[in-house]
Write an enzyme that holds these catalytic residues in place. Structure first.
Site, short mmCIF file in Angstrom:
data_model
loop_
_atom_site.label_atom_id
_atom_site.label_comp_id
_atom_site.label_asym_id
_atom_site.label_seq_id
_atom_site.Cartn_x
_atom_site.Cartn_y
_atom_site.Cartn_z
N ASN A 13 0.88 -1.17 0.00
CA ASN A 13 0.00 0.00 0.00
C ASN A 13 0.92 1.22 0.00
O ASN A 13 1.49 1.56 1.03
CB ASN A 13 -0.90 0.00 1.24
CG ASN A 13 -1.67 1.30 1.38
OD1 ASN A 13 -1.88 2.00 0.40
ND2 ASN A 13 -2.08 1.63 2.60
N LYS A 15 0.23 4.28 -0.28
CA LYS A 15 -0.37 5.50 0.29
C LYS A 15 -0.11 6.68 -0.67
O LYS A 15 -0.10 6.48 -1.88
CB LYS A 15 0.19 5.77 1.68
CG LYS A 15 0.19 4.51 2.56
CD LYS A 15 0.41 4.83 4.00
CE LYS A 15 0.65 3.53 4.76
NZ LYS A 15 0.36 3.63 6.17
N HIS A 98 -9.34 1.29 4.63
CA HIS A 98 -8.06 1.49 5.33
C HIS A 98 -8.27 2.45 6.50
O HIS A 98 -9.05 3.40 6.40
CB HIS A 98 -7.02 2.05 4.35
CG HIS A 98 -5.64 2.01 4.92
ND1 HIS A 98 -5.18 2.97 5.78
CD2 HIS A 98 -4.64 1.10 4.78
CE1 HIS A 98 -3.93 2.65 6.15
NE2 HIS A 98 -3.59 1.53 5.55
N GLU A 100 -6.61 4.83 7.57
CA GLU A 100 -6.37 6.26 7.28
C GLU A 100 -7.59 6.89 6.60
O GLU A 100 -7.87 8.07 6.80
CB GLU A 100 -5.09 6.40 6.43
CG GLU A 100 -3.85 6.17 7.27
CD GLU A 100 -2.66 5.61 6.51
OE1 GLU A 100 -2.65 5.66 5.28
OE2 GLU A 100 -1.74 5.10 7.17
N GLU A 170 -5.54 -4.97 10.44
CA GLU A 170 -4.54 -3.93 10.67
C GLU A 170 -4.86 -3.18 11.96
O GLU A 170 -5.70 -2.25 11.95
CB GLU A 170 -4.55 -2.93 9.51
CG GLU A 170 -4.22 -3.55 8.18
CD GLU A 170 -3.53 -2.56 7.26
OE1 GLU A 170 -2.42 -2.85 6.82
OE2 GLU A 170 -4.09 -1.48 7.02
N GLY A 176 2.15 2.37 10.55
CA GLY A 176 3.07 3.48 10.36
C GLY A 176 3.73 3.96 11.64
O GLY A 176 4.35 5.02 11.67
N SER A 216 3.21 -2.10 10.30
CA SER A 216 4.66 -2.11 10.50
C SER A 216 5.30 -3.47 10.23
O SER A 216 6.29 -3.82 10.87
CB SER A 216 5.01 -1.60 11.91
OG SER A 216 4.54 -0.27 12.07
C1 PEP Z 1 -0.74 0.11 5.78
O1 PEP Z 1 -0.69 1.21 5.26
O2 PEP Z 1 -1.68 -0.64 5.51
C2 PEP Z 1 0.32 -0.29 6.69
C3 PEP Z 1 0.26 -1.47 7.27
O3 PEP Z 1 1.34 0.59 6.87
P1 PEP Z 1 2.77 0.31 7.59
O4 PEP Z 1 3.26 -1.02 7.04
O5 PEP Z 1 3.62 1.44 7.20
O6 PEP Z 1 2.50 0.22 9.06
#
Ligand code: PEP
Length: 255
Positions: A13, A15, A98, A100, A170, A176, A216
């Site tokens: 992803n 972003k 997501h 975000e 998630e 992040g 992460s």
């Molecule tokens: C994500 O954006 O779905 C995500 C898991 O980000 P990160 O791996 O940076 O935590």
């Protein structure tokens, strides 16, 4: 739990990252690194990079996804993109729900369900994101939250359509932030999501469901997370922006 019943999928992803030349460089680096993957490989990129990604990945094992789509087929929704627009381009996947989007753009479980519906109607595959906030984990209601998010998002989805959905667990506190759920925490919640799907659609559907972990995940911790019986791949943010790191995660999922 028999992992051979389902395919592991590693999805990036991106972003809001990468101009077109940057996207071209990243994908060009990635193609040879993941060509022998024994798992699904998807890159979900900003709308402006979709055409570049589709052109560069044609004939490779990398699939392309968008990061969102609107629920309406067309109309007065300035700044939005419909599922039909994505499907017409040849995009195969779309990320929906997501955290975000939920946190910064007012996405709710109901609008997530509407977007899932639109994506399926357009023939797309969906990466459906669910996950609890830190406060919810601390209150001990993680499983209720993800189970409720899953049930609402899947409202009106048939058993046949379910085969085009991947769920990504998630935990919001892990996205992040550099804080990863432990392998056991990830497995526990993924298992709960699988049980929720099984209750709705039957055991075979639950067993066949690809359920990723995201938050992460990186080149260093992927192997342990992906070794868990209920973790069938990952949704990768930060680490998907570096070809060697993303490729290491793909390799870990291919074992
Ligand atoms: C994500 O954006 O779905 C995500 C898991 O980000 P990160 O791996 O940076 O935590």
């Amino acid at each position: 739990m028999n992992k051979t019943l389902r395919q592991a999928v590693i999805a990036g992803n991106w972003k809001m990252n990468k101009t077109r030349p940057e996207a071209k460089a990243l994908i060009t680096d990635l193609i040879p690194l993941v060509k022998d993957a024994d798992c699904g490989v998807v890159i979900c990129v900003p709308y402006t990079n979709l055409e570049t990604a589709l052109e560069l990945t044609a004939g490779t094992n990398i699939k392309v996804g968008a990061e969102n789509c609107h629920w309406a087929k067309s109309g007065a929704f300035t700044g939005e993109i419909s599922a039909d627009m994505l499907a017409e381009m040849g995009v195969e996947y779309v990320v929906i729900g997501h955290s975000e989007r939920r946190q910064y753009f007012g996405e709710t479980d109901v609008t997530v369900n509407q977007r899932v519906r639109a994506a399926l109607d357009a023939g797309l595959k969906v990466i459906l994101c669910v996950g609890e906030l830190l406060e919810q984990r601390e209150q001990g209601i993680t499983e209720e939250i993800v189970s409720m998010q899953t049930k609402i998002a899947l409202g009106g989805v048939s058993a046949e359509e379910l085969k085009r959905i991947i769920i990504a667990y998630e935990p919001v506190w892990a996205i992040g932030t550099g804080k990863t759920a432990t392998a056991e925490q990830a497995n526990e919640v993924n298992h709960c999501i699988r049980e929720t799907v099984s209750k709705l659609y039957g055991q075979a559907a639950g067993d066949a469901m690809t359920i990723q972990y995201g938050g992460s995940m990186n080149a260093a911790n992927a192997e342990e997370l992906l070794a868990q019986p209920d973790v069938d791949g990952g949704l990768i943010g930060g680490a998907s922006l570096k070809a060697p790191d993303f490729a290491t995660i793909v390799k870990a999922a291919s074992k």
